[in-house]
Design a protein around this motif. Structure first.
Motif, PDB file in Angstrom:
ATOM      1  N   ILE A 162      -5.382  -9.888   1.680  1.00  0.00           N
ATOM      2  CA  ILE A 162      -4.684 -10.130   2.942  1.00  0.00           C
ATOM      3  C   ILE A 162      -5.630 -10.079   4.131  1.00  0.00           C
ATOM      4  N   GLY A 163      -6.928 -10.202   3.864  1.00  0.00           N
ATOM      5  CA  GLY A 163      -7.841 -10.450   4.973  1.00  0.00           C
ATOM      6  C   GLY A 163      -8.870  -9.383   5.300  1.00  0.00           C
ATOM      7  N   ALA A 164      -8.943  -8.294   4.498  1.00  0.00           N
ATOM      8  CA  ALA A 164      -9.940  -7.271   4.784  1.00  0.00           C
ATOM      9  C   ALA A 164     -11.322  -7.758   4.374  1.00  0.00           C
ATOM     10  N   LYS A 191      -4.145   9.579   6.348  1.00  0.00           N
ATOM     11  CA  LYS A 191      -2.995   9.420   5.456  1.00  0.00           C
ATOM     12  C   LYS A 191      -3.412   9.572   4.003  1.00  0.00           C
ATOM     13  N   LEU A 210       1.336   3.727   3.013  1.00  0.00           N
ATOM     14  CA  LEU A 210       1.762   3.227   4.320  1.00  0.00           C
ATOM     15  C   LEU A 210       3.262   2.921   4.327  1.00  0.00           C
ATOM     16  N   MET A 261      -8.886  -0.905  16.198  1.00  0.00           N
ATOM     17  CA  MET A 261      -9.023  -1.150  14.761  1.00  0.00           C
ATOM     18  C   MET A 261      -9.631   0.063  14.061  1.00  0.00           C
ATOM     19  N   GLU A 267      -5.410  -1.441  -4.748  1.00  0.00           N
ATOM     20  CA  GLU A 267      -5.152  -1.443  -3.311  1.00  0.00           C
ATOM     21  C   GLU A 267      -6.264  -2.189  -2.549  1.00  0.00           C
ATOM     22  N   ARG A 300       5.143  -9.136   5.147  1.00  0.00           N
ATOM     23  CA  ARG A 300       3.701  -8.955   5.310  1.00  0.00           C
ATOM     24  C   ARG A 300       2.973 -10.288   5.206  1.00  0.00           C
ATOM     25  N   ILE A 309       0.863  -1.185   0.000  1.00  0.00           N
ATOM     26  CA  ILE A 309       0.000   0.000   0.000  1.00  0.00           C
ATOM     27  C   ILE A 309       0.903   1.241   0.000  1.00  0.00           C
ATOM     28  N   ASP A 322     -14.610  -3.949   6.552  1.00  0.00           N
ATOM     29  CA  ASP A 322     -13.357  -3.211   6.765  1.00  0.00           C
ATOM     30  C   ASP A 322     -13.160  -2.156   5.682  1.00  0.00           C
ATOM     31  N   VAL A 346      -4.087  -5.949  11.483  1.00  0.00           N
ATOM     32  CA  VAL A 346      -5.197  -5.025  11.782  1.00  0.00           C
ATOM     33  C   VAL A 346      -6.515  -5.715  11.458  1.00  0.00           C
ATOM     34  N   PHE A 347      -6.534  -6.383  10.302  1.00  0.00           N
ATOM     35  CA  PHE A 347      -7.788  -7.020   9.879  1.00  0.00           C
ATOM     36  C   PHE A 347      -8.169  -8.200  10.771  1.00  0.00           C
ATOM     37  N   GLN A 348      -7.165  -8.751  11.479  1.00  0.00           N
ATOM     38  CA  GLN A 348      -7.469  -9.858  12.384  1.00  0.00           C
ATOM     39  C   GLN A 348      -7.717  -9.362  13.806  1.00  0.00           C
ATOM     40  N   ARG A 394       1.147  -6.111  17.270  1.00  0.00           N
ATOM     41  CA  ARG A 394       1.384  -5.848  15.850  1.00  0.00           C
ATOM     42  C   ARG A 394       2.752  -5.255  15.630  1.00  0.00           C
ATOM     43  N   MET A 452       2.003  -4.562   9.253  1.00  0.00           N
ATOM     44  CA  MET A 452       1.000  -4.664  10.320  1.00  0.00           C
ATOM     45  C   MET A 452      -0.418  -4.835   9.780  1.00  0.00           C
ATOM     46  N   LEU A 453      -0.625  -4.411   8.519  1.00  0.00           N
ATOM     47  CA  LEU A 453      -1.986  -4.357   7.976  1.00  0.00           C
ATOM     48  C   LEU A 453      -2.782  -5.670   8.104  1.00  0.00           C
ATOM     49  N   PRO A 454      -2.204  -6.824   7.720  1.00  0.00           N
ATOM     50  CA  PRO A 454      -2.996  -8.058   7.851  1.00  0.00           C
ATOM     51  C   PRO A 454      -3.407  -8.327   9.299  1.00  0.00           C
ATOM     52  N   ASP A 464      -7.221   2.713  13.715  1.00  0.00           N
ATOM     53  CA  ASP A 464      -6.304   2.477  12.591  1.00  0.00           C
ATOM     54  C   ASP A 464      -6.925   2.967  11.293  1.00  0.00           C
ATOM     55  N   TYR A 465      -8.225   2.686  11.125  1.00  0.00           N
ATOM     56  CA  TYR A 465      -8.897   3.112   9.896  1.00  0.00           C
ATOM     57  C   TYR A 465      -8.915   4.630   9.792  1.00  0.00           C
ATOM     58  N   GLU A 486       3.907  -0.308   8.597  1.00  0.00           N
ATOM     59  CA  GLU A 486       2.432  -0.311   8.559  1.00  0.00           C
ATOM     60  C   GLU A 486       1.908  -1.339   7.562  1.00  0.00           C
ATOM     61  N   PHE A 512      -5.520   5.633   8.677  1.00  0.00           N
ATOM     62  CA  PHE A 512      -5.359   5.377   7.237  1.00  0.00           C
ATOM     63  C   PHE A 512      -6.099   6.451   6.441  1.00  0.00           C
TER      64      PHE A 512
END
Lengths: 233, 394
Positions: free
Chosen positions: B302-304, B11, A105, B1, B295, A161, A102, B308, A116-118, A125, A112-114, B4-5, A109, B8
């Motif tokens: 990767i899991g979003a 940013k 980021l 979480m 993106e 990552r 990304i 999310d 965050v989603f978990q 993290r 760390m992103l994956p 974090d959003y 970051e 982001f």
């Protein structure tokens, strides 16, 4: 070579048919593949062989038209999109040809992103991301953005990552395709290192030299695996 | 979480600063105009109410039907005044004659409005009002060529200040200024030139005429009953459609409803500009989703989850709303303050613009909601993208 009998990803007679207007394209035509835990499997095939579609299936990014895909024993074709995303995030780590970091980021970051989603805590993290970046020898680059890193460094961040959630499987799609041979070798070195630590590696490539690093090479032709198997010990 | 959003989102907004600020600007304009208009019109409403409180709850006004131009001749005459004076419920009956005549001070000459009032007991007729003299005295009974003026006649009407004991020439007749009123706050009253009503009738050439009658009633609680009594009394001597009996409450309600309509129209127009601002957010967010398609695919792989992705984009548009709303509310408050200052300079010092934190908070909240709603559709589109399609996108 260590090998257990337990499958981590198993495709059973998978068909994928795209409808484009009136034309039906059969991208996969009865693909069956059984990847055991801790294996390093290379899937090799010329362009047009259904390679990308196969990656999508193995990576649980898409569900088959017919057939079954079992990820660690669970049938993913029965899952909803969000469950699938969660499972993907936990069990599969992706390394893409184009790195796909990304851009806004930092390296840290991105790693760390994956997590965050978990829903991992911020403290955990950060700790894990630092460890992983140190492991791929980028401990001094954690605050750099992708645009400030070389291609090889970006791919190493991507490898870090892919390990964020400690997945069982690393799925690498032409991981050295955008790199020169020297940096490509370094990336392969890290993938092999991961294999040694017990990860299952599935690598898709058209490159014979790369495929040779694997325990087993599967040839994908016309949307299915060619029956002749070439084994290495 | 969620934090974090939010990070982001910030940013990403910083990453396309110019576009973000332009989008914010659209919201700023909308919120600023809404906040300013509401604040100013509330100030206006408050000051009108305050003005009527000054008039008091014991006054009834009788004028010619239809209101109309106060300088026009109404059908009322001294006979109506005499008739009302016989009613026992009334403390004071004060006729006014308003006329436009040439007024000269020194070499300067202009047309001004003079008001003829009974010169007897002036201080008692107005005793309950919040009026005071800056200098001099009220008119006295039997006086003919004297005038009492408002503060703006003294300060602003002519190039030189008009002082007590100087002379004004009204219709070429000399009048001695015997008093100057303190500031009342509206330009009508502060520009008044009061002369004895008999003199005013002579000047205007209308012997018995009355423009308006103001009565002070003895018991304010009987306002409505007395108003009806006045109505009936006058109906006996004249056509019931030729005059109007109004209590302050009725006048206030009339003004209030006019003001409400104006407010609705103006705020409606401002709301349209906010809507346009919202469309600006939507436009910018759609572009944003398109640009970040790849993106989105990466994040999904990767899991979003869909939620999310949705949250990330809605946070972005929400932040645009928050920033736009905050700047807009501040700007709107400044504008309304400015309007207050300008009004005071223009003679309407009664317009007291009061900053209401309620309106500021509401403005900001409303703006956040507009941001979120405008971002919702693009965010939904982003969340619905299939990872394989999104990854393939360059």
């Amino acid at each position: 070579m260590k090998k257990t009998q337990k499958s981590i990803i198993k495709l059973e007679n998978v068909w994928k048919i795209y409808e484009m207007g009136d034309v039906k394209v059969e991208a996969l035509r009865g693909l069956s593949l059984d990847v055991k835990k801790h294996e390093f499997v290379a899937i090799k095939g010329p362009s047009g062989s259904g390679k990308s579609t196969a990656v999508n299936m193995v990576g649980c990014l898409d569900i088959p038209s017919t057939g079954k895909i079992l990820l660690d024993g669970e049938d993913i074709s029965l899952m909803g999109e969000s469950d699938l995303a969660q499972i993907r995030g936990r069990k599969i780590g992706f390394v893409f040809q184009k790195f796909n970091l990304i851009p806004t980021l930092t390296a840290m970051e991105n790693v760390m992103l994956p997590m965050v989603f978990q829903g991992t805590t911020a403290e955990d993290r950060q700790k894990r991301a630092k460890e992983l970046l140190t492991m791929v020898e980028l401990g001094d680059r954690i605050d750099h953005r992708p645009s400030e890193l070389s291609g090889g460094q970006q791919q190493r961040v991507a490898i870090a990552r892919s390990l964020a959630n400690d997945p069982e499987v690393i799925l690498a799609d032409e991981p050295t395709g955008n790199l020169d041979s020297k940096t490509g070798k370094m990336v392969m070195f890290f993938l092999k290192k991961l294999h040694k630590t017990g990860k299952t590696i599935i690598m898709v490539t058209h490159d014979d030299k790369l495929a040779k690093h694997a325990d087993r090479i599967e040839h994908l032709i016309d949307g299915k695996i060619e029956q002749k198997r070439k084994k290495r010990g | 979480m969620l934090l974090d959003y939010l990070r982001f989102a910030l940013k990403n907004l910083r990453n396309r600063q110019l576009r973000s600020w332009l989008t914010v600007l659209g919201i700023v304009i909308g919120i600023a105009s809404i906040v300013a208009l509401i604040t100013v019109s509330q100030g206006l409403e408050n000051s009108i109410e305050e003005q009527f409180e000054k008039i008091g709850s014991n006054r009834i006004f009788i004028s010619a039907a239809g209101g109309g131009d106060p300088t026009a001749r109404s059908g009322l005459t001294q006979k109506d005044v005499d008739k009302l004076e016989k009613l026992p419920d009334l403390e004071w009956v004060t006729p006014y004659l308003i006329a436009a005549v040439p007024v000269k001070f020194g070499r300067e000459s202009l047309n001004a409005r003079i008001s003829g009032v009974p010169s007897d007991d002036m201080d008692r007729r107005w005793g309950d009002l919040d009026l005071s003299l800056k200098e001099g005295r009220f008119l006295a009974e039997g006086e003919k060529s004297s005038t009492l003026i408002g503060i703006r006649v003294s300060d602003d009407m002519f190039e030189k200040d008009v002082r007590v004991n100087t002379n004004l020439k009204i219709n070429d007749k000399k009048f001695k200024v015997i008093g100057i009123m303190d500031e009342i706050g509206n330009s009508d009253d502060d520009n008044m030139i009061l002369v004895p009503i008999e003199t005013a009738r002579e000047l205007a050439g209308t012997p018995d005429a009355v423009t308006m009658i103001e009565v002070v009633i003895k018991n304010p609680a009987e306002m409505d009953r007395v108003a009806q009594k006045i109505q009936r009394t006058l109906e006996k001597v004249r056509d019931e459609e030729s005059f109007e009996v109004q209590t302050p409450e009725q006048i206030l309600n009339q003004l209030g409803s006019i003001l409400d309509i104006i407010q609705v129209v103006l705020v409606g127009i401002a709301a349209i500009s906010l809507l346009v601002g919202g469309l600006g957010i939507m436009n910018s967010m759609y572009t944003n989703v398109l640009e970040r398609t790849n993106e989105i695919g990466v994040m999904k792989s990767i899991g979003a989850t869909n939620l999310d992705i949705m949250l990330m984009f809605v946070f972005e548009s929400g932040v645009i709303g928050l920033v736009g709303g905050t700047i807009g509310a501040a700007l709107g408050t400044l504008i309304s303050k400015g309007v207050g200052v300008a009004a005071a300079a223009g003679g309407f010092s009664i317009l007291k613009v009061k900053v209401s934190f309620g309106i500021i908070i509401l403005g900001i909240l409303f703006s956040i909601i507009v941001g979120i709603l405008s971002g919702a559709m693009p965010a939904r589109q982003a969340s619905k993208l299939k990872p394989i399609d999104a990854l393939r996108y360059d």
